[in-house]
Design a protein around this motif. Structure first.
Motif, short mmCIF file in Angstrom:
data_model
loop_
_atom_site.label_atom_id
_atom_site.label_comp_id
_atom_site.label_asym_id
_atom_site.label_seq_id
_atom_site.Cartn_x
_atom_site.Cartn_y
_atom_site.Cartn_z
N UNK A 15 0.44 28.50 79.83
CA UNK A 15 -0.43 27.48 79.23
C UNK A 15 -0.13 27.23 77.76
N UNK A 16 1.01 27.75 77.30
CA UNK A 16 1.38 27.54 75.90
C UNK A 16 2.75 26.85 75.82
N UNK A 17 2.90 26.02 74.80
CA UNK A 17 4.13 25.22 74.69
C UNK A 17 5.17 25.81 73.74
N UNK A 18 5.06 27.12 73.43
CA UNK A 18 5.95 27.68 72.41
C UNK A 18 7.43 27.57 72.76
N UNK A 19 7.79 27.94 73.98
CA UNK A 19 9.22 27.92 74.34
C UNK A 19 9.72 26.47 74.30
N UNK A 41 1.55 21.83 77.03
CA UNK A 41 0.19 21.84 77.57
C UNK A 41 -0.86 21.42 76.54
N UNK A 42 -0.59 21.70 75.27
CA UNK A 42 -1.61 21.45 74.23
C UNK A 42 -1.76 19.97 73.90
N UNK A 43 -0.77 19.13 74.30
CA UNK A 43 -0.85 17.69 74.00
C UNK A 43 -0.59 16.92 75.30
N UNK A 44 -1.65 16.60 76.05
CA UNK A 44 -1.45 15.84 77.30
C UNK A 44 -0.72 14.52 77.00
N UNK A 45 0.19 14.14 77.89
CA UNK A 45 1.05 13.00 77.59
C UNK A 45 0.65 11.73 78.33
N UNK A 46 1.02 10.60 77.69
CA UNK A 46 0.83 9.28 78.27
C UNK A 46 2.23 8.84 78.74
N UNK A 47 2.38 8.62 80.01
CA UNK A 47 3.71 8.37 80.58
C UNK A 47 4.36 7.10 79.99
N UNK A 50 23.77 5.07 76.49
CA UNK A 50 22.84 5.95 75.78
C UNK A 50 22.58 7.19 76.61
N UNK A 51 21.82 8.09 76.08
CA UNK A 51 21.41 9.30 76.82
C UNK A 51 20.21 9.89 76.10
N UNK A 52 19.46 10.71 76.81
CA UNK A 52 18.24 11.24 76.20
C UNK A 52 17.84 12.55 76.86
N UNK A 53 17.05 13.33 76.12
CA UNK A 53 16.62 14.64 76.60
C UNK A 53 15.12 14.84 76.48
N UNK A 54 14.56 15.40 77.54
CA UNK A 54 13.15 15.76 77.54
C UNK A 54 13.07 17.27 77.78
N UNK A 55 12.29 17.97 76.96
CA UNK A 55 11.98 19.37 77.28
C UNK A 55 10.51 19.40 77.68
N UNK A 56 10.25 19.88 78.88
CA UNK A 56 8.87 19.90 79.35
C UNK A 56 8.46 21.34 79.67
N UNK A 57 7.30 21.72 79.16
CA UNK A 57 6.77 23.06 79.45
C UNK A 57 6.18 23.05 80.85
N UNK A 58 6.32 24.15 81.56
CA UNK A 58 5.82 24.21 82.96
C UNK A 58 4.32 23.91 83.05
N UNK A 59 3.59 24.15 81.96
CA UNK A 59 2.13 23.94 81.98
C UNK A 59 1.70 22.60 81.41
N UNK A 60 2.68 21.69 81.14
CA UNK A 60 2.33 20.38 80.57
C UNK A 60 1.61 19.54 81.61
N UNK A 61 0.80 18.59 81.12
CA UNK A 61 0.11 17.71 82.07
C UNK A 61 -0.07 16.31 81.49
N UNK A 62 -0.10 15.29 82.38
CA UNK A 62 -0.35 13.94 81.89
C UNK A 62 -1.81 13.79 81.46
N UNK A 63 -2.08 12.78 80.61
CA UNK A 63 -3.46 12.56 80.17
C UNK A 63 -4.39 12.41 81.36
N UNK A 64 -3.94 11.61 82.34
CA UNK A 64 -4.71 11.46 83.57
C UNK A 64 -4.03 12.31 84.62
#
Ligand code: F6P
Length: 364
Positions: free
Chosen positions: A187-191, A207-213, A229-243
């Motif tokens: 439940x923490x986004x440190x890594x 997890x600490x900042x729910x995201x808007x897709x 172009x190219x892009x990178x997303x790092x997502x924590x296993x405990x992340x969640x969308x706002x809804x």
């Protein structure tokens, strides 16, 4: 001879062996101390016959370099909820703490050093309340214990994740893709946060900042012009969308209490497609690679300091306490303080500020 029982509990973590070595080597400098490991947390003490491992300078020689734990671990059950198979084939959690304390007395154990995360340290506190002399050593790659500035294993996990990120960059660039990399952390986004900054991600979801897709999609689309172009997303296993909620499932493993996180990368990928992102997307779930292998030097040093301190706390009879790293030194804190508060990333911290300062989007 005075005897100290050492147990490693919960998920393993690079640096556990360095703690064990620190305890044993420091104890060998005092006269009359014997260190014994209990196999797979307290299971070794509670099994019949008992599985106890004598630890001396020879046994621990060179182990600080090795990942895992030479005495084994488990994150199922514990002395207060020990899974026992019933005659009808079902499993029942049984409180075996009194039996365990009796065995400790019979073995003439002076003290326990329990190396483990918040679950293990909650068990330590309950044992302490029942009169057991116990010292805790914090362990987790998630860095989610508030009483210590860092837990060992965390920096190694970040290093592994960052090296993986770097490897994804060249392939993302060649194929003009969006790469989503999912990391651990509960439940923490440190890594995730450290990896996103170290690697140079465009998006970091924690997890600490729910995201808007829509906001995530907008940031990623910016990176693609004329189909390139190219892009990178790092997502924590405990992340969640706002809804929405986290991606988790209940484990059917006997005695395993935690929900199993994992799979947000795939959900995020599908959501991005749904809101119209055109670029190709690939997902990488790093999983347990983040916990395996040799600890980096920082974690070996931190773990060694923790091991030495833990034994010195036994010498000073500082029981009911946990080793902690604070302001660049090693101190002791009460187990109640250690387990009282979860260590979340603070959205108003300088780390988040710095991440935003280099253009990382958190989807908020
Ligand atoms: O707490 C450490 C950790 O690696 C978490 O980051 C992860 O969610 C969990 O343990 C995985 O546990 P297990 O090894 O039981 O699958």
């Amino acid at each position: 001879m005075k005897r100290v029982l050492v147990a490693t509990g919960g998920g393993d973590c690079p640096g556990l062996n360095a703690v064990i070595r620190g305890i044993v080597k420091r104890a060998s400098q005092e006269k009359g101390w014997e260190i014994i490991g209990s196999r797979d947390a307290y299971n070794g003490l509670l099994s019949d016959p008992m599985e106890l491992i004598p630890l001396d300078n020879k046994t621990v020689s060179g182990i600080h370099v090795r990942g895992g734990t030479i005495i084994g671990t488990t994150n199922k059950g514990g002395p207060f909820a020990y899974p026992i198979k019933q005659p009808d084939g079902t499993w029942k959690a049984v409180d075996r703490s009194d039996e365990m304390i009796k065995r400790l007395q019979e073995l003439n154990i002076e003290a326990i050093i329990s190396i483990g995360g918040d679950g293990s340290q909650r068990i330590s506190q309950k044992l302490f309340e029942k009169g057991v002399n116990i010292v805790g050593v914090p362990k987790t790659i998630d860095n989610d214990l508030s009483a210590t500035d860092f837990t060992f294993g965390f920096q190694t996990a970040v290093q592994i994740a960052t090296e993986s990120f770097d490897r994804l960059v060249t392939t993302a660039e060649s194929h003009h893709r969006i790469m989503i990399m999912e990391v651990m952390g509960r439940d923490a986004g440190w890594i995730a946060l450290h990896t996103a900054i170290a690697g140079g991600a465009e998006v970091c979801l924690i997890p600490e900042i729910p995201y808007d897709i829509q906001k995530v999609a907008a940031r990623l689309n910016e990176r693609f012009q004329n189909g390139r172009g190219f892009a990178h997303v790092v997502v924590a296993e405990g992340a969640k969308p706002k809804e929405g909620t986290i991606v988790a499932r209940k484990s059917d493993e006997i005695g395993y209490e935690n929900v199993r996180l994992g799979g947000i990368a795939l959900q995020l990928s599908a959501q991005l497609k749904q809101v119209g992102v055109q670029a190709d997307i690939r997902e990488t779930i790093l999983g347990h690679t983040q916990r395996g292998g040799t600890p980096i030097a920082f974690d070996r040093v931190l773990a060694t300091m923790f091991g030495v301190k833990a034994f010195e706390m036994v010498l000073n009879r500082e029981y009911g306490k946990m080793v902690a790293y604070r302001n660049n030194t090693v101190v002791s804190v009460s187990l109640t303080e250690a387990t009282g508060k979860y260590n979340h990333v603070k959205p108003d911290s300088y780390l988040i500020h710095a991440a935003r300062g280099v253009g990382i989007c958190f989807g908020d």
